[in-house]
Design a protein around this motif. Structure first.
Motif, PDB file in Angstrom:
ATOM      1  N   SER A   1       0.819  -1.211   0.000  1.00  0.00           N
ATOM      2  CA  SER A   1       0.000   0.000   0.000  1.00  0.00           C
ATOM      3  C   SER A   1       0.860   1.271   0.000  1.00  0.00           C
ATOM      4  CB  SER A   1      -0.912   0.015   1.235  1.00  0.00           C
ATOM      5  OG  SER A   1      -0.126   0.033   2.414  1.00  0.00           O
ATOM      6  N   VAL A   2       2.114   1.113   0.381  1.00  0.00           N
ATOM      7  CA  VAL A   2       3.027   2.268   0.370  1.00  0.00           C
ATOM      8  C   VAL A   2       3.087   2.875  -1.032  1.00  0.00           C
ATOM      9  CG1 VAL A   2       5.477   2.906   0.550  1.00  0.00           C
ATOM     10  CG2 VAL A   2       4.433   1.491   2.315  1.00  0.00           C
ATOM     11  N   LEU A   3       2.968   1.971  -2.047  1.00  0.00           N
ATOM     12  CA  LEU A   3       3.063   2.446  -3.433  1.00  0.00           C
ATOM     13  C   LEU A   3       2.026   3.532  -3.703  1.00  0.00           C
ATOM     14  CD1 LEU A   3       4.155   2.182  -6.357  1.00  0.00           C
ATOM     15  CD2 LEU A   3       2.469   0.376  -6.711  1.00  0.00           C
ATOM     16  N   ASP A   4       0.770   3.287  -3.318  1.00  0.00           N
ATOM     17  CA  ASP A   4      -0.287   4.275  -3.587  1.00  0.00           C
ATOM     18  C   ASP A   4      -0.055   5.547  -2.789  1.00  0.00           C
ATOM     19  OD1 ASP A   4      -1.496   2.593  -5.366  1.00  0.00           O
ATOM     20  OD2 ASP A   4      -2.727   1.609  -3.820  1.00  0.00           O
ATOM     21  N   GLU A   5       0.416   5.372  -1.541  1.00  0.00           N
ATOM     22  CA  GLU A   5       0.657   6.560  -0.712  1.00  0.00           C
ATOM     23  C   GLU A   5       1.750   7.433  -1.328  1.00  0.00           C
ATOM     24  OE1 GLU A   5       0.880   6.114   3.600  1.00  0.00           O
ATOM     25  OE2 GLU A   5       0.329   4.005   3.306  1.00  0.00           O
ATOM     26  N   VAL A   6       2.770   6.750  -1.798  1.00  0.00           N
ATOM     27  CA  VAL A   6       3.880   7.512  -2.403  1.00  0.00           C
ATOM     28  C   VAL A   6       3.392   8.211  -3.663  1.00  0.00           C
ATOM     29  CG1 VAL A   6       6.108   7.296  -3.590  1.00  0.00           C
ATOM     30  CG2 VAL A   6       5.711   6.070  -1.449  1.00  0.00           C
ATOM     31  N   ALA A   7       2.607   7.484  -4.469  1.00  0.00           N
ATOM     32  CA  ALA A   7       2.127   8.060  -5.727  1.00  0.00           C
ATOM     33  C   ALA A   7       1.280   9.306  -5.483  1.00  0.00           C
ATOM     34  CB  ALA A   7       1.322   7.010  -6.494  1.00  0.00           C
ATOM     35  N   GLY A   8       0.686   9.374  -4.280  1.00  0.00           N
ATOM     36  CA  GLY A   8      -0.168  10.516  -3.978  1.00  0.00           C
ATOM     37  C   GLY A   8       0.586  11.740  -3.483  1.00  0.00           C
ATOM     38  N   ILE A   9       1.839  11.623  -3.267  1.00  0.00           N
ATOM     39  CA  ILE A   9       2.621  12.763  -2.757  1.00  0.00           C
ATOM     40  C   ILE A   9       2.849  13.784  -3.870  1.00  0.00           C
ATOM     41  CG2 ILE A   9       4.863  13.468  -1.781  1.00  0.00           C
ATOM     42  CD1 ILE A   9       3.236  11.901   0.223  1.00  0.00           C
ATOM     43  N   ASP A  10       2.733  15.038  -3.512  1.00  0.00           N
ATOM     44  CA  ASP A  10       2.934  16.111  -4.484  1.00  0.00           C
ATOM     45  C   ASP A  10       4.364  16.057  -5.041  1.00  0.00           C
ATOM     46  OD1 ASP A  10       2.263  18.343  -5.950  1.00  0.00           O
ATOM     47  OD2 ASP A  10       3.112  19.705  -4.437  1.00  0.00           O
ATOM     48  N   GLY A  11       4.477  16.108  -6.355  1.00  0.00           N
ATOM     49  CA  GLY A  11       5.812  16.091  -6.983  1.00  0.00           C
ATOM     50  C   GLY A  11       6.196  14.727  -7.510  1.00  0.00           C
TER      51      GLY A  11
ATOM     52  N   VAL B   1      10.002   1.477  -3.734  1.00  0.00           N
ATOM     53  CA  VAL B   1       9.229   2.203  -4.741  1.00  0.00           C
ATOM     54  C   VAL B   1      10.212   3.132  -5.447  1.00  0.00           C
ATOM     55  CG1 VAL B   1       7.345   3.817  -5.183  1.00  0.00           C
ATOM     56  CG2 VAL B   1       7.130   2.107  -3.346  1.00  0.00           C
ATOM     57  N   GLN B   2      10.266   2.985  -6.750  1.00  0.00           N
ATOM     58  CA  GLN B   2      11.126   3.862  -7.551  1.00  0.00           C
ATOM     59  C   GLN B   2      10.302   5.073  -7.969  1.00  0.00           C
ATOM     60  OE1 GLN B   2      14.450   2.563  -8.412  1.00  0.00           O
ATOM     61  NE2 GLN B   2      13.807   1.087  -6.847  1.00  0.00           N
ATOM     62  N   VAL B   3      10.803   6.232  -7.683  1.00  0.00           N
ATOM     63  CA  VAL B   3      10.013   7.448  -7.925  1.00  0.00           C
ATOM     64  C   VAL B   3      10.703   8.332  -8.957  1.00  0.00           C
ATOM     65  CG1 VAL B   3       9.170   9.601  -6.890  1.00  0.00           C
ATOM     66  CG2 VAL B   3       9.013   7.443  -5.611  1.00  0.00           C
ATOM     67  N   LYS B   4       9.868   8.739  -9.945  1.00  0.00           N
ATOM     68  CA  LYS B   4      10.351   9.759 -10.875  1.00  0.00           C
ATOM     69  C   LYS B   4       9.688  11.065 -10.464  1.00  0.00           C
ATOM     70  CE  LYS B   4      10.645  10.747 -15.809  1.00  0.00           C
ATOM     71  NZ  LYS B   4      10.196  10.304 -17.151  1.00  0.00           N
ATOM     72  N   VAL B   5      10.469  12.071 -10.224  1.00  0.00           N
ATOM     73  CA  VAL B   5       9.949  13.344  -9.726  1.00  0.00           C
ATOM     74  C   VAL B   5       9.537  14.228 -10.904  1.00  0.00           C
ATOM     75  CG1 VAL B   5      10.622  15.467  -8.530  1.00  0.00           C
ATOM     76  CG2 VAL B   5      11.286  13.255  -7.593  1.00  0.00           C
ATOM     77  N   ALA B   6       8.414  14.897 -10.746  1.00  0.00           N
ATOM     78  CA  ALA B   6       7.915  15.773 -11.810  1.00  0.00           C
ATOM     79  C   ALA B   6       8.861  16.958 -11.999  1.00  0.00           C
ATOM     80  CB  ALA B   6       6.515  16.269 -11.448  1.00  0.00           C
ATOM     81  N   ASP B   7       8.835  17.509 -13.213  1.00  0.00           N
ATOM     82  CA  ASP B   7       9.692  18.668 -13.515  1.00  0.00           C
ATOM     83  C   ASP B   7       9.387  19.799 -12.538  1.00  0.00           C
ATOM     84  OD1 ASP B   7      10.843  17.323 -15.537  1.00  0.00           O
ATOM     85  OD2 ASP B   7       9.647  18.229 -17.138  1.00  0.00           O
TER      86      ASP B   7
ATOM     87  N   GLU C   1       9.447  14.775   1.869  1.00  0.00           N
ATOM     88  CA  GLU C   1       7.985  14.791   2.003  1.00  0.00           C
ATOM     89  C   GLU C   1       7.444  13.363   2.147  1.00  0.00           C
ATOM     90  OE1 GLU C   1       4.598  17.362   2.071  1.00  0.00           O
ATOM     91  OE2 GLU C   1       6.762  17.670   2.224  1.00  0.00           O
ATOM     92  N   ILE C   2       8.007  12.441   1.358  1.00  0.00           N
ATOM     93  CA  ILE C   2       7.565  11.040   1.425  1.00  0.00           C
ATOM     94  C   ILE C   2       7.892  10.455   2.799  1.00  0.00           C
ATOM     95  CG2 ILE C   2       8.008   8.716   0.508  1.00  0.00           C
ATOM     96  CD1 ILE C   2       8.534  10.069  -2.241  1.00  0.00           C
ATOM     97  N   THR C   3       9.080  10.696   3.248  1.00  0.00           N
ATOM     98  CA  THR C   3       9.489  10.169   4.554  1.00  0.00           C
ATOM     99  C   THR C   3       8.571  10.693   5.654  1.00  0.00           C
ATOM    100  OG1 THR C   3      11.792  10.063   3.810  1.00  0.00           O
ATOM    101  CG2 THR C   3      11.427  10.000   6.176  1.00  0.00           C
ATOM    102  N   LEU C   4       8.208  11.937   5.491  1.00  0.00           N
ATOM    103  CA  LEU C   4       7.364  12.583   6.505  1.00  0.00           C
ATOM    104  C   LEU C   4       5.941  12.044   6.489  1.00  0.00           C
ATOM    105  CD1 LEU C   4       7.542  14.941   8.554  1.00  0.00           C
ATOM    106  CD2 LEU C   4       6.624  16.421   6.762  1.00  0.00           C
ATOM    107  N   ARG C   5       5.420  11.810   5.293  1.00  0.00           N
ATOM    108  CA  ARG C   5       3.985  11.512   5.176  1.00  0.00           C
ATOM    109  C   ARG C   5       3.649  10.023   5.080  1.00  0.00           C
ATOM    110  NH1 ARG C   5       0.901  15.914   4.137  1.00  0.00           N
ATOM    111  NH2 ARG C   5       2.056  17.839   3.754  1.00  0.00           N
TER     112      ARG C   5
END
Lengths: 229, 399
Positions: free
Chosen positions: B87-97, B221-227, B237-241
Motif C-alpha cells: 500500500s506504500v506504493l499508492d501513498e507515495v504516488a499521492g505525494i505532491d511532486g 518504490v522507484q520514484v520519478k519526480v515531476a519537472d 515529504e515522502i518520509t514525513l507523510r
C-alpha cells in the motif's frame, strides 16, 4: 682543384682564462699572416700548447678568430652564415682532427662516405671510399666498427674520411699519431701526392719524418709563427 | 648513410641508451594514458550508477537495516531482501511532486545454477517501471514474459540460454551492457516471474529464506519526480507523510560514492603529477648527460660539414623516435594493465568502474601519444641546443 688560395690576415685568437685572483685574456694565437696555396704541403711544428691546432681550426672554418680574417679565394669565411660555412667546409675542406674521431655507430666505410652523402646523392661513392681504404691498407676493415680497430687503423679511417670529398684544402692535425713507421710513411706519401694533385695541405705534427714531404716547414711558439724552419 | 638516416642508426647502435630513454618516455605515456583511463572509468562508473538506478528517489522500509540493505544491494553489491506493505506504493504516488511510482521486489539467492556467487533478483512491474525497461529495450526489443529474465553482464549465460533460479529454468532473453556497478551482478524479471519462482521454491520444499508475496509486499518504490520539483524535497515529504517508509534521493545515495571517486581521482591526479615531474626531470637530466658524452661525436659532424641546424635536427629526430617508441610501449602497457586488471582495480578502489568506449580510449591514446611526443623532444631541447653550439675545435682539442 683550381688555383686555390687560403690565407689569414692578422688572424688571432684570444681565450678568456680565469685564475684564482684574476681573470684575463691570453693570446693563443698572435696576429698571423699565412698563406696556403694549391699544390703546397706546409708542415706546422711546435710544442704542445703553442697554438698550432687553434690556428688550424681557425683556418678550417671551425673557430672564428678574435681579430683578423681567414679568406678562401678572397671570401672571408666568417662572413658566411653557419649553413654556408658548413657546406663550404664539407665541399672544399678536409679535416683530420687529433685523436680517434671515427663515429662509433657507423662502420668504417660508412664513416668514410658520410661527409660525401651529407650534401650529395649516393652515386656509387662507396667504391671511392673502398679505394681510399685500399690505399691506406685497411680495405679489409670496411665493414668493421671503430670499436674493433686499433688506434692506428682508426687514424687511417679519419684520413680516408677527410679525403672522401676530394677537398681543395686538407688540414691534418697529428695525422700520424699512433701510427707505426710504415703506416706513417703511407699516410705522409698520400698527403704529399694529394698536394701534388693540386690541393693545399696543412699538416700540424711533431713527426720529424713529415718535414721530408713538406714544401714549407713552419715553427710555432707561444702563438707566434717564429720563423721558417 | 647520410644525416637523415643517422639518428635511427645511432639509436639502433646504442640499444641500451635507446631502451633506457624509451622506458622513461613509456613511463610518462603509461601514467598519462593509464591515469586518464582510470579517471575516466571512475567518472563513467558514477555516471553509470546514477543512470542505472534510474529513479530520482527510492523509497524503502524505514528500518535502519533496510536502509543498510538497500545500500548494500545497490552500491556494494551484497544480495539482500527487505519488504514493506504494497500500500506504500499508492501513498507515495499521492505525494505532491511524484510523477511516476513503480514498485520493485528484491529476492536474493545464495545459490543459483548459473553462478558461484549470490545473485540478486530484482522484480519490477512492467506496467509502471521506468528504471529497468529502458535498459532492456536497448538490448532486447520485446516485453519480458513469465520465467524470462534479463541478466547483468557479469552473470554467466548468453541470450537464448537458461539460468536456474530456485529450481526454475528461466530463459535469458538479454544481457545488459556493462555498467561497472554492482547491478552487473543482478537478474531482472517481472514481479509475476518472481512470484512464480517463490511459489515453485515453496512447492519444492526449499522456500527462500525470507519471502513475501510480491502482490502484497514490495521492497522499494522507484520514484520519478515531476519537472520543477527537487528530488530531495520530495524524498523528505515522502518520509514525513508515508508511515513505515524512508525515501532517499539517489543523488544523495550516490554522493558518498561520488566523494570516494573524487578522492581517488584526486590521489591519482597528484600521483600522475608527481610521476610526471620526476620522470620529466630524469629525462632532461639523462638527455643532458647523454649530450655531454656525445660532444665529440657532434664536433666530428661539425668538422665534416654539418650545420648547427643539422646537429639540432639529429638530436631532435632521435628524441622523436625514442618518444614514439616509448609512447607506443607506454600506451599499450597501460591499456593491457587497465583492461586486464579492470576487475581488480574496481575491487581495490571499491567504487563503480566502467572503462570508456573504444572511441574514447582511442582519443585518450592519441592525447597520451601527443603528450609523450612533446615531452621527449622538449626534454632533449636543452641538450640539442648545447650540442648544436658545440665548439668543435675546442672539443676535439680536449681529447
Amino acid at each position: 682543384m683550381g688555383d686555390i688560395r687560403l690565407e689569414t690576415q692578422g688572424a688571432c685568437k684570444k681565450f678568456f682564462r680565469k685564475r684564482r685572483d684574476s681573470a684575463q685574456y691570453f693570446d693563443a694565437v698572435a696576429p698571423t699572416d699565412l698563406q696556403l696555396a694549391a699544390g703546397e704541403l706546409v708542415v706546422l711544428k711546435g710544442r704542445s700548447g703553442s697554438g698550432k691546432t687553434t690556428l688550424l681550426n681557425m683556418m678550417a672554418g671551425l673557430l672564428e678568430p678574435s681579430e683578423g680574417t681567414v679568406t678562401l679565394d678572397g671570401q672571408n669565411l666568417y662572413e658566411l652564415d653557419d649553413a654556408a660555412l658548413s657546406r663550404l667546409r664539407n665541399e672544399r675542406f678536409g679535416v683530420i682532427p687529433q685523436g680517434q674521431t671515427a663515429l662509433h655507430s657507423l662502420s668504417v666505410v660508412q664513416n668514410v662516405t658520410l661527409p660525401y652523402l651529407m650534401y650529395r646523392d649516393d652515386d656509387g661513392c662507396e667504391s671511392r671510399a673502398l679505394e681510399l681504404l685500399e690505399n691506406l691498407g685497411i680495405r679489409q676493415l670496411a665493414d668493421s666498427y671503430p670499436s674493433e680497430l686499433s688506434g692506428g687503423e682508426s687514424r687511417r679511417v679519419c684520413v680516408a674520411r677527410a679525403l672522401m670529398c676530394a677537398p681543395d684544402v686538407l688540414f691534418a692535425d697529428e695525422p700520424t699519431g699512433n701510427l707505426d713507421d710504415a703506416s706513417t710513411q703511407v699516410v705522409l706519401e698520400m698527403l704529399r701526392s694529394y698536394a701534388d694533385a693540386g690541393a693545399a695541405v696543412l699538416v700540424v705534427t711533431h713527426e720529424q719524418m713529415a718535414e721530408e714531404y713538406a714544401d714549407h716547414v713552419l715553427k710555432m711558439d707561444a702563438g707566434v709563427i717564429e720563423a721558417r724552419a | 648513410m647520410n644525416l637523415k638516416k643517422l639518428p635511427l642508426n645511432n639509436l639502433s647502435h646504442n640499444a641500451g641508451r635507446t631502451v633506457g630513454l624509451a622506458i622513461l618516455v613509456a613511463l610518462l605515456a603509461f601514467v598519462a594514458y593509464g591515469g586518464s583511463l582510470v579517471m575516466s572509468s571512475l567518472q563513467n562508473g558514477i555516471g553509470s550508477l546514477e543512470a542505472r538506478l534510474g529513479a530520482d528517489v527510492i523509497v524503502a522500509p524505514a528500518t535502519a537495516k533496510s536502509q543498510q540493505d538497500l545500500n548494500d544491494i545497490l552500491i556494494d553489491g551484497v544480495p539482500g531482501q527487505f519488504y514493506m506493505d504494497a500500500s506504500v506504493l499508492d501513498e507515495v504516488a499521492g505525494i505532491d511532486g511524484v510523477e511516476v511510482a513503480s514498485p520493485q521486489y528484491y529476492l536474493s539467492t545464495m545459490k543459483a545454477g548459473c553462478c558461484s556467487m549470490p545473485v540478486q533478483i530484482i522484480g519490477f512491474d512492467p506496467a509502471t517501471d521506468f528504471t529497468v525497461q529502458p535498459w532492456i529495450e536497448r538490448t532486447y526489443g520485446g516485453d519480458l514474459g513469465l520465467d524470462q529474465v534479463v541478466v547483468g553482464c557479469n552473470i554467466t549465460g548468453a541470450p537464448g540460454a537458461t539460468i536456474k533460479l530456485y529450481g526454475v529454468e528461466c530463459g535469458i532473453v538479454s544481457k545488459l551492457e556493462k555498467t561497472g556497478t554492482k547491478l552487473d551482478n543482478a537478474v531482472f524479471a517481472t514481479n509475476e516471474t518472481v512470484r512464480h519462482l517463490i511459489n515453485e521454491a515453496v512447492e519444492r520444499g526449499f522456500p527462500p529464506d525470507s519471502h513475501e508475496d510480491p502482490a502484497m509486499r514490495i521492497s522499494t518504490v522507484q520514484v520519478k519526480v515531476a519537472d520543477g520539483y527537487d528530488p530531495e524535497v520530495v524524498a523528505g515529504e515522502i518520509t514525513l507523510r508515508v508511515r513505515g517508509a524512508y525515501a532517499v534521493a539517489t543523488r544523495a545515495m550516490t554522493s558518498s560514492v561520488a566523494e570516494s571517486v573524487s578522492g581517488i581521482a584526486g590521489v591519482i591526479g597528484v600521483l600522475m603529477g608527481v610521476i610526471w615531474v620526476l620522470a620529466a626531470a630524469v629525462l632532461v637530466v639523462v638527455f643532458s648527460i647523454a649530450g655531454k658524452h656525445r660532444a665529440k661525436e657532434f664536433a666530428v659532424l661539425r668538422v665534416i660539414g654539418a650545420s648547427r641546424k643539422d646537429l639540432s635536427g639529429v638530436v631532435v629526430k632521435e628524441a622523436v623516435l625514442i618518444s614514439a617508441l616509448g609512447a607506443v610501449a607506454g600506451i599499450v602497457a597501460a591499456l593491457v594493465v587497465v583492461l586486464a586488471f579492470n576487475g581488480a582495480l574496481e575491487a581495490a578502489l571499491g567504487v563503480p568502474f566502467l572503462t570508456p568506449d573504444i572511441g574514447t580510449m582511442a582519443l585518450f591514446a592519441v592525447g597520451a601519444f601527443a603528450v609523450a611526443m612533446v615531452a621527449g623532444p622538449a626534454a632533449s631541447a636543452v641538450s640539442a641546443r648545447r650540442l648544436s653550439k658545440v665548439d668543435a675545435g675546442q672539443v676535439l682539442r680536449e681529447e
